[in-house]
Design a protein around this motif. Structure first.
Motif, PDB file in Angstrom:
ATOM      1  N   LYS A 171      -2.659  -2.938  -7.317  1.00 13.39           N
ATOM      2  CA  LYS A 171      -2.246  -3.093  -8.890  1.00 13.39           C
ATOM      3  C   LYS A 171      -0.587  -2.610  -8.659  1.00 13.39           C
ATOM      4  CE  LYS A 171      -6.560  -1.905 -11.299  1.00 13.39           C
ATOM      5  NZ  LYS A 171      -7.314  -2.264  -9.992  1.00 13.39           N
ATOM      6  N   PRO A 172       0.143  -3.483  -7.759  1.00 10.86           N
ATOM      7  CA  PRO A 172       1.590  -2.907  -7.682  1.00 10.86           C
ATOM      8  C   PRO A 172       2.420  -3.453  -9.308  1.00 10.86           C
ATOM      9  CG  PRO A 172       1.049  -5.261  -6.541  1.00 10.86           C
ATOM     10  CD  PRO A 172      -0.160  -4.516  -6.952  1.00 10.86           C
ATOM     11  N   ASN A 173       3.331  -2.691  -9.572  1.00 16.29           N
ATOM     12  CA  ASN A 173       4.216  -3.199 -10.506  1.00 16.29           C
ATOM     13  C   ASN A 173       5.016  -4.428 -10.198  1.00 16.29           C
ATOM     14  OD1 ASN A 173       5.715  -3.215 -12.834  1.00 16.29           O
ATOM     15  ND2 ASN A 173       6.940  -1.463 -12.525  1.00 16.29           N
ATOM     16  N   LEU A 174       4.316  -5.527 -10.128  1.00 19.10           N
ATOM     17  CA  LEU A 174       4.771  -6.830  -9.706  1.00 19.10           C
ATOM     18  C   LEU A 174       5.693  -7.418 -10.632  1.00 19.10           C
ATOM     19  CD1 LEU A 174       4.546  -8.581  -7.109  1.00 19.10           C
ATOM     20  CD2 LEU A 174       2.690  -9.977  -8.064  1.00 19.10           C
ATOM     21  N   LYS A 234       0.784  -1.161  -0.009  1.00 24.13           N
ATOM     22  CA  LYS A 234       0.003   0.069   0.017  1.00 24.13           C
ATOM     23  C   LYS A 234       0.905   1.338   0.057  1.00 24.13           C
ATOM     24  CE  LYS A 234      -3.834   2.603   0.755  1.00 24.13           C
ATOM     25  NZ  LYS A 234      -4.679   2.891  -0.292  1.00 24.13           N
ATOM     26  N   LEU A 235       2.040   1.217   0.811  1.00 22.85           N
ATOM     27  CA  LEU A 235       2.759   2.471   0.650  1.00 22.85           C
ATOM     28  C   LEU A 235       3.695   2.794  -0.476  1.00 22.85           C
ATOM     29  CD1 LEU A 235       4.129   2.051   4.482  1.00 22.85           C
ATOM     30  CD2 LEU A 235       3.200   3.764   4.029  1.00 22.85           C
ATOM     31  N   ILE A 236       4.204   1.674  -1.148  1.00 19.73           N
ATOM     32  CA  ILE A 236       4.676   1.685  -2.322  1.00 19.73           C
ATOM     33  C   ILE A 236       3.794   2.297  -3.492  1.00 19.73           C
ATOM     34  CG2 ILE A 236       5.737   0.439  -4.210  1.00 19.73           C
ATOM     35  CD1 ILE A 236       7.212  -1.157  -1.940  1.00 19.73           C
ATOM     36  N   THR A 237       2.563   1.701  -3.578  1.00 24.26           N
ATOM     37  CA  THR A 237       1.726   1.746  -4.590  1.00 24.26           C
ATOM     38  C   THR A 237       1.253   3.071  -4.411  1.00 24.26           C
ATOM     39  OG1 THR A 237      -0.133   0.496  -3.702  1.00 24.26           O
ATOM     40  CG2 THR A 237       1.028  -0.450  -5.244  1.00 24.26           C
ATOM     41  N   ASP A 238       0.791   3.664  -3.251  1.00 21.25           N
ATOM     42  CA  ASP A 238       0.474   5.038  -3.172  1.00 21.25           C
ATOM     43  C   ASP A 238       1.459   6.303  -3.234  1.00 21.25           C
ATOM     44  OD1 ASP A 238      -2.071   4.053  -2.442  1.00 21.25           O
ATOM     45  OD2 ASP A 238      -1.916   4.688  -0.307  1.00 21.25           O
ATOM     46  N   THR A 239       2.860   5.743  -3.010  1.00 20.94           N
ATOM     47  CA  THR A 239       3.935   6.643  -3.099  1.00 20.94           C
ATOM     48  C   THR A 239       4.679   6.988  -4.414  1.00 20.94           C
ATOM     49  OG1 THR A 239       3.929   6.507  -0.687  1.00 20.94           O
ATOM     50  CG2 THR A 239       5.750   7.719  -1.739  1.00 20.94           C
ATOM     51  N   ALA A 240       4.873   5.423  -4.982  1.00 23.74           N
ATOM     52  CA  ALA A 240       5.887   5.299  -5.867  1.00 23.74           C
ATOM     53  C   ALA A 240       5.216   4.331  -6.774  1.00 23.74           C
ATOM     54  CB  ALA A 240       7.121   5.169  -5.475  1.00 23.74           C
ATOM     55  N   PRO A 241       4.276   4.277  -7.567  1.00 22.79           N
ATOM     56  CA  PRO A 241       3.440   3.224  -8.073  1.00 22.79           C
ATOM     57  C   PRO A 241       4.203   2.697  -9.362  1.00 22.79           C
ATOM     58  CG  PRO A 241       2.228   5.444  -8.730  1.00 22.79           C
ATOM     59  CD  PRO A 241       3.157   5.657  -7.594  1.00 22.79           C
ATOM     60  N   ASP A 242       5.254   3.144  -9.927  1.00 21.38           N
ATOM     61  CA  ASP A 242       5.700   2.688 -11.037  1.00 21.38           C
ATOM     62  C   ASP A 242       7.042   1.822 -10.402  1.00 21.38           C
ATOM     63  OD1 ASP A 242       4.224   3.862 -13.025  1.00 21.38           O
ATOM     64  OD2 ASP A 242       5.655   5.603 -13.001  1.00 21.38           O
ATOM     65  N   MET A 243       7.208   1.929  -9.169  1.00 19.65           N
ATOM     66  CA  MET A 243       8.371   1.206  -8.639  1.00 19.65           C
ATOM     67  C   MET A 243       8.265  -0.327  -8.602  1.00 19.65           C
ATOM     68  SD  MET A 243       9.913   0.660  -4.546  1.00 19.65           S
ATOM     69  CE  MET A 243       9.814   2.666  -4.470  1.00 19.65           C
ATOM     70  N   PRO A 244       9.096  -1.204  -9.399  1.00 21.06           N
ATOM     71  CA  PRO A 244       8.998  -2.537  -9.647  1.00 21.06           C
ATOM     72  C   PRO A 244       8.895  -3.222  -8.263  1.00 21.06           C
ATOM     73  CG  PRO A 244      11.114  -1.933 -10.427  1.00 21.06           C
ATOM     74  CD  PRO A 244      10.282  -0.741 -10.067  1.00 21.06           C
ATOM     75  N   VAL A 245       8.140  -4.355  -7.919  1.00 25.61           N
ATOM     76  CA  VAL A 245       7.871  -4.964  -6.574  1.00 25.61           C
ATOM     77  C   VAL A 245       8.334  -6.361  -6.997  1.00 25.61           C
ATOM     78  CG1 VAL A 245       6.780  -5.443  -4.622  1.00 25.61           C
ATOM     79  CG2 VAL A 245       6.398  -3.195  -5.697  1.00 25.61           C
ATOM     80  N   VAL A 246       9.331  -6.894  -6.083  1.00 26.59           N
ATOM     81  CA  VAL A 246       9.688  -8.342  -6.554  1.00 26.59           C
ATOM     82  C   VAL A 246       8.844  -9.393  -5.682  1.00 26.59           C
ATOM     83  CG1 VAL A 246      11.906  -9.859  -6.591  1.00 26.59           C
ATOM     84  CG2 VAL A 246      12.036  -7.667  -7.662  1.00 26.59           C
ATOM     85  N   TRP A 247       8.498 -10.275  -6.174  1.00 31.13           N
ATOM     86  CA  TRP A 247       7.868 -11.290  -5.452  1.00 31.13           C
ATOM     87  C   TRP A 247       8.620 -12.678  -5.805  1.00 31.13           C
ATOM     88  CZ3 TRP A 247       2.661 -14.161  -6.246  1.00 31.13           C
ATOM     89  CH2 TRP A 247       2.239 -14.992  -5.255  1.00 31.13           C
ATOM     90  N   VAL A 292      -4.719 -14.378  -0.929  1.00 31.48           N
ATOM     91  CA  VAL A 292      -4.893 -13.046  -0.603  1.00 31.48           C
ATOM     92  C   VAL A 292      -3.885 -12.207  -1.585  1.00 31.48           C
ATOM     93  CG1 VAL A 292      -3.975 -11.585   1.252  1.00 31.48           C
ATOM     94  CG2 VAL A 292      -5.338 -13.565   1.937  1.00 31.48           C
ATOM     95  N   ALA A 293      -2.646 -12.888  -2.008  1.00 30.91           N
ATOM     96  CA  ALA A 293      -1.937 -12.431  -3.030  1.00 30.91           C
ATOM     97  C   ALA A 293      -2.586 -11.844  -4.472  1.00 30.91           C
ATOM     98  CB  ALA A 293      -0.719 -13.315  -3.430  1.00 30.91           C
ATOM     99  N   GLU A 294      -3.761 -12.615  -4.675  1.00 31.23           N
ATOM    100  CA  GLU A 294      -4.343 -12.401  -5.946  1.00 31.23           C
ATOM    101  C   GLU A 294      -5.314 -11.156  -5.611  1.00 31.23           C
ATOM    102  OE1 GLU A 294      -4.418 -13.417  -9.111  1.00 31.23           O
ATOM    103  OE2 GLU A 294      -2.468 -14.278  -8.494  1.00 31.23           O
ATOM    104  N   GLN A 295      -5.970 -11.228  -4.303  1.00 25.19           N
ATOM    105  CA  GLN A 295      -6.654  -9.970  -3.646  1.00 25.19           C
ATOM    106  C   GLN A 295      -6.081  -8.730  -3.890  1.00 25.19           C
ATOM    107  OE1 GLN A 295      -8.838 -10.469  -0.175  1.00 25.19           O
ATOM    108  NE2 GLN A 295      -9.069 -12.823  -0.569  1.00 25.19           N
ATOM    109  N   LEU A 296      -4.670  -8.692  -3.509  1.00 27.64           N
ATOM    110  CA  LEU A 296      -4.010  -7.391  -3.100  1.00 27.64           C
ATOM    111  C   LEU A 296      -3.330  -7.120  -4.495  1.00 27.64           C
ATOM    112  CD1 LEU A 296      -1.991  -8.505   0.062  1.00 27.64           C
ATOM    113  CD2 LEU A 296      -3.488  -6.552  -0.275  1.00 27.64           C
TER     114      LEU A 296
END
Length: 210
Positions: free
Chosen positions: A82-85, A47-60, A73-77
């Motif tokens: 909508k993270p840049n997953l 939530k913090l990343i997508t609100d503040t820096a939505p284009d930041m790639p997020v590695v899973w 839950v991962a699918e829900q989130l």
């Protein structure tokens, strides 16, 4: 970035909000990435990343050993925030590895096999992510109270790769986390399994390997 005075910056950032810490990291203008495990309360950092820096790639780095609740839950989130997953998985499947290793090795019973297991399911996928994204900054959700190893870190720290680790919620406690989750009505996995750990207060190897 090696000329950054981490002691002075940590003293300054400790009084900033988590969102402001992320904004500060982005303002450095260097390649940056976040990460998630979709463990309980992982939605805080997402939530913090997508609100503040939505284009930041997020590695899973999905080990392949997660339980159904975690994946649901991962699918829900993913749909909600909508993270840049960026998904990374091990090179061989869990079933293949189980057949070769006889299941998940315990670190006390066979430390060498457990080390190789950890390399395969967590470190190698993350190293691939680092190679692909070439980050200079890694935004992570680690918190001071979680493990003994993290007691010696701070909001900002260098890892062995020369990457600046930024931990915006480093000084948050469980009450802070729960309050944020409730305020934003975020879903959280009730069941989660990290095969590289044998206890919640142990490191998985990701933050201690470099």
């Amino acid at each position: 970035m090696k000329d950054l005075d981490l002691d002075a910056l940590n003293a300054e950032l400790r009084h900033k909000s988590a969102a402001d810490i992320i904004r500060w990291a982005v303002s450095l203008g260097e390649p940056i990435m976040g990460s998630t495990s979709f463990a309980p309360n992982a939605a805080v950092m997402l939530k913090l990343i997508t609100d503040t820096a939505p284009d930041m790639p997020v590695v899973w780095a999905d080990s392949g050993y997660n339980v159904p609740d975690t994946y649901r839950v991962a699918e829900q989130l993913i749909k909600l925030l909508k993270p840049n997953l960026k998904l990374y998985i091990p090179e061989i499947t869990a079933e293949h590895r189980n057949a070769i290793m006889g299941g998940i090795p315990h670190p006390d019973d066979n430390p060498d096999l457990h080390k190789e297991f950890t390399r395969q399911v967590k470190l190698e996928p993350f190293n691939r992510a680092f190679a692909d994204l070439a980050p200079k900054i890694w935004v992570t959700g680690i918190r001071k109270e979680e493990t003994a190893f993290r007691q010696n870190l701070d909001i900002l720290s260098w890892d062995g790769r020369g990457i600046l680790k930024v931990a915006p919620i480093f000084y948050w406690n469980e009450t802070d986390v729960s309050a944020f989750m409730a305020e934003h009505k975020l879903p959280s996995a009730k069941h989660y399994f990290d095969p590289t750990k044998v206890a919640e207060n142990r490191e998985c190897g990701l933050h201690t390997s470099a």
